[in-house]
Design a protein around this motif. Sequence first.
Motif, PDB file in Angstrom:
ATOM      1  N   ARG A  73      -6.692  11.750  -1.852  1.00  0.00           N
ATOM      2  CA  ARG A  73      -6.736  11.276  -0.470  1.00  0.00           C
ATOM      3  C   ARG A  73      -7.813  10.208  -0.291  1.00  0.00           C
ATOM      4  O   ARG A  73      -7.581   9.189   0.359  1.00  0.00           O
ATOM      5  CB  ARG A  73      -7.003  12.456   0.467  1.00  0.00           C
ATOM      6  N   GLU A  74      -8.981  10.442  -0.884  1.00  0.00           N
ATOM      7  CA  GLU A  74     -10.058   9.460  -0.792  1.00  0.00           C
ATOM      8  C   GLU A  74      -9.648   8.121  -1.408  1.00  0.00           C
ATOM      9  O   GLU A  74      -9.855   7.065  -0.809  1.00  0.00           O
ATOM     10  CB  GLU A  74     -11.313   9.971  -1.500  1.00  0.00           C
ATOM     11  N   LEU A  75      -9.077   8.162  -2.607  1.00  0.00           N
ATOM     12  CA  LEU A  75      -8.680   6.936  -3.288  1.00  0.00           C
ATOM     13  C   LEU A  75      -7.525   6.232  -2.572  1.00  0.00           C
ATOM     14  O   LEU A  75      -7.470   4.995  -2.536  1.00  0.00           O
ATOM     15  CB  LEU A  75      -8.302   7.227  -4.741  1.00  0.00           C
ATOM     16  N   ALA A  76      -6.605   7.007  -1.993  1.00  0.00           N
ATOM     17  CA  ALA A  76      -5.489   6.411  -1.262  1.00  0.00           C
ATOM     18  C   ALA A  76      -5.985   5.688  -0.018  1.00  0.00           C
ATOM     19  O   ALA A  76      -5.523   4.595   0.302  1.00  0.00           O
ATOM     20  CB  ALA A  76      -4.474   7.479  -0.900  1.00  0.00           C
ATOM     21  N   HIS A  77      -6.945   6.281   0.688  1.00  0.00           N
ATOM     22  CA  HIS A  77      -7.503   5.640   1.878  1.00  0.00           C
ATOM     23  C   HIS A  77      -8.253   4.359   1.520  1.00  0.00           C
ATOM     24  O   HIS A  77      -8.277   3.409   2.302  1.00  0.00           O
ATOM     25  CB  HIS A  77      -8.436   6.584   2.626  1.00  0.00           C
ATOM     26  N   GLN A  78      -8.863   4.326   0.352  1.00  0.00           N
ATOM     27  CA  GLN A  78      -9.586   3.127  -0.097  1.00  0.00           C
ATOM     28  C   GLN A  78      -8.638   2.066  -0.644  1.00  0.00           C
ATOM     29  O   GLN A  78      -9.059   0.944  -0.917  1.00  0.00           O
ATOM     30  CB  GLN A  78     -10.605   3.504  -1.185  1.00  0.00           C
ATOM     31  N   GLY A  79      -7.355   2.432  -0.834  1.00  0.00           N
ATOM     32  CA  GLY A  79      -6.373   1.487  -1.352  1.00  0.00           C
ATOM     33  C   GLY A  79      -6.435   1.322  -2.853  1.00  0.00           C
ATOM     34  O   GLY A  79      -5.949   0.319  -3.392  1.00  0.00           O
ATOM     35  N   LYS A  80      -7.015   2.273  -3.560  1.00  0.00           N
ATOM     36  CA  LYS A  80      -7.162   2.166  -5.011  1.00  0.00           C
ATOM     37  C   LYS A  80      -5.990   2.750  -5.779  1.00  0.00           C
ATOM     38  O   LYS A  80      -5.926   2.621  -6.996  1.00  0.00           O
ATOM     39  CB  LYS A  80      -8.465   2.830  -5.447  1.00  0.00           C
ATOM     40  N   ILE A  81      -5.058   3.408  -5.085  1.00  0.00           N
ATOM     41  CA  ILE A  81      -3.857   3.929  -5.733  1.00  0.00           C
ATOM     42  C   ILE A  81      -2.699   3.028  -5.295  1.00  0.00           C
ATOM     43  O   ILE A  81      -2.402   2.923  -4.102  1.00  0.00           O
ATOM     44  CB  ILE A  81      -3.589   5.402  -5.349  1.00  0.00           C
ATOM     45  N   LEU A  82      -2.087   2.384  -6.256  1.00  0.00           N
ATOM     46  CA  LEU A  82      -1.025   1.437  -5.946  1.00  0.00           C
ATOM     47  C   LEU A  82       0.158   2.118  -5.272  1.00  0.00           C
ATOM     48  O   LEU A  82       0.491   3.265  -5.586  1.00  0.00           O
ATOM     49  CB  LEU A  82      -0.560   0.737  -7.223  1.00  0.00           C
ATOM     50  N   SER A  83       0.805   1.426  -4.378  1.00  0.00           N
ATOM     51  CA  SER A  83       1.998   1.842  -3.634  1.00  0.00           C
ATOM     52  C   SER A  83       1.760   3.041  -2.728  1.00  0.00           C
ATOM     53  O   SER A  83       2.695   3.671  -2.296  1.00  0.00           O
ATOM     54  CB  SER A  83       3.170   2.123  -4.585  1.00  0.00           C
ATOM     55  N   MET A  84       0.514   3.362  -2.410  1.00  0.00           N
ATOM     56  CA  MET A  84       0.209   4.453  -1.488  1.00  0.00           C
ATOM     57  C   MET A  84      -0.346   3.862  -0.197  1.00  0.00           C
ATOM     58  O   MET A  84      -1.236   3.013  -0.225  1.00  0.00           O
ATOM     59  CB  MET A  84      -0.839   5.408  -2.061  1.00  0.00           C
ATOM     60  N   LYS A  85       0.217   4.312   0.922  1.00  0.00           N
ATOM     61  CA  LYS A  85      -0.317   3.907   2.212  1.00  0.00           C
ATOM     62  C   LYS A  85      -0.068   5.021   3.200  1.00  0.00           C
ATOM     63  O   LYS A  85       0.790   5.883   2.984  1.00  0.00           O
ATOM     64  CB  LYS A  85       0.310   2.604   2.703  1.00  0.00           C
ATOM     65  N   LYS A  86      -0.797   5.009   4.312  1.00  0.00           N
ATOM     66  CA  LYS A  86      -0.632   6.040   5.326  1.00  0.00           C
ATOM     67  C   LYS A  86       0.730   5.932   5.981  1.00  0.00           C
ATOM     68  O   LYS A  86       1.233   4.840   6.231  1.00  0.00           O
ATOM     69  CB  LYS A  86      -1.712   5.903   6.393  1.00  0.00           C
ATOM     70  N   ALA A  87       1.327   7.077   6.273  1.00  0.00           N
ATOM     71  CA  ALA A  87       2.644   7.086   6.904  1.00  0.00           C
ATOM     72  C   ALA A  87       2.530   6.765   8.397  1.00  0.00           C
ATOM     73  O   ALA A  87       3.426   6.190   8.988  1.00  0.00           O
ATOM     74  CB  ALA A  87       3.314   8.435   6.702  1.00  0.00           C
ATOM     75  N   SER A  88       1.434   7.155   9.027  1.00  0.00           N
ATOM     76  CA  SER A  88       1.254   6.884  10.454  1.00  0.00           C
ATOM     77  C   SER A  88       0.169   5.836  10.654  1.00  0.00           C
ATOM     78  O   SER A  88      -0.655   5.572   9.784  1.00  0.00           O
ATOM     79  CB  SER A  88       0.846   8.175  11.173  1.00  0.00           C
ATOM     80  N   PHE A  89       0.147   5.222  11.833  1.00  0.00           N
ATOM     81  CA  PHE A  89      -0.817   4.163  12.113  1.00  0.00           C
ATOM     82  C   PHE A  89      -1.959   4.651  12.952  1.00  0.00           C
ATOM     83  O   PHE A  89      -1.982   5.370  13.795  1.00  0.00           O
ATOM     84  CB  PHE A  89      -0.139   2.981  12.808  1.00  0.00           C
TER      85      PHE A  89
END
Length: 89
Positions: A73-89
């Motif tokens: 979750r931490e890495l996804a929020h930082q954008g360090k995991i490719l093709s992962m983004k938040k589903a909601s805005f």
Amino acid sequence: MVKKSKFEKAQKQLATVEKYRGKRAAVKAAGYYEGLSKLPRNASPTRIHNRDRIDGRPHGYMRKFGISSIRFRELAHQGKILSMKKASF
């Protein structure tokens, strides 16, 4: 962060499993199950517990990424995991 000794123990177990992988396979193929009991306990792959590659956390492990769900979750929020983004805005 996990204790350093736990992380080192897990690494040592992985090395032992790799060392005896061929011997275990040969003994099992021959059907000599008493021979399995003579091998070290840590030579069995079922004794390995998956841990986070970054900090060694044993719970919430995600096999696909090799890290815990918290670290993911931490890495996804930082954008360090490719093709992962938040589903909601």
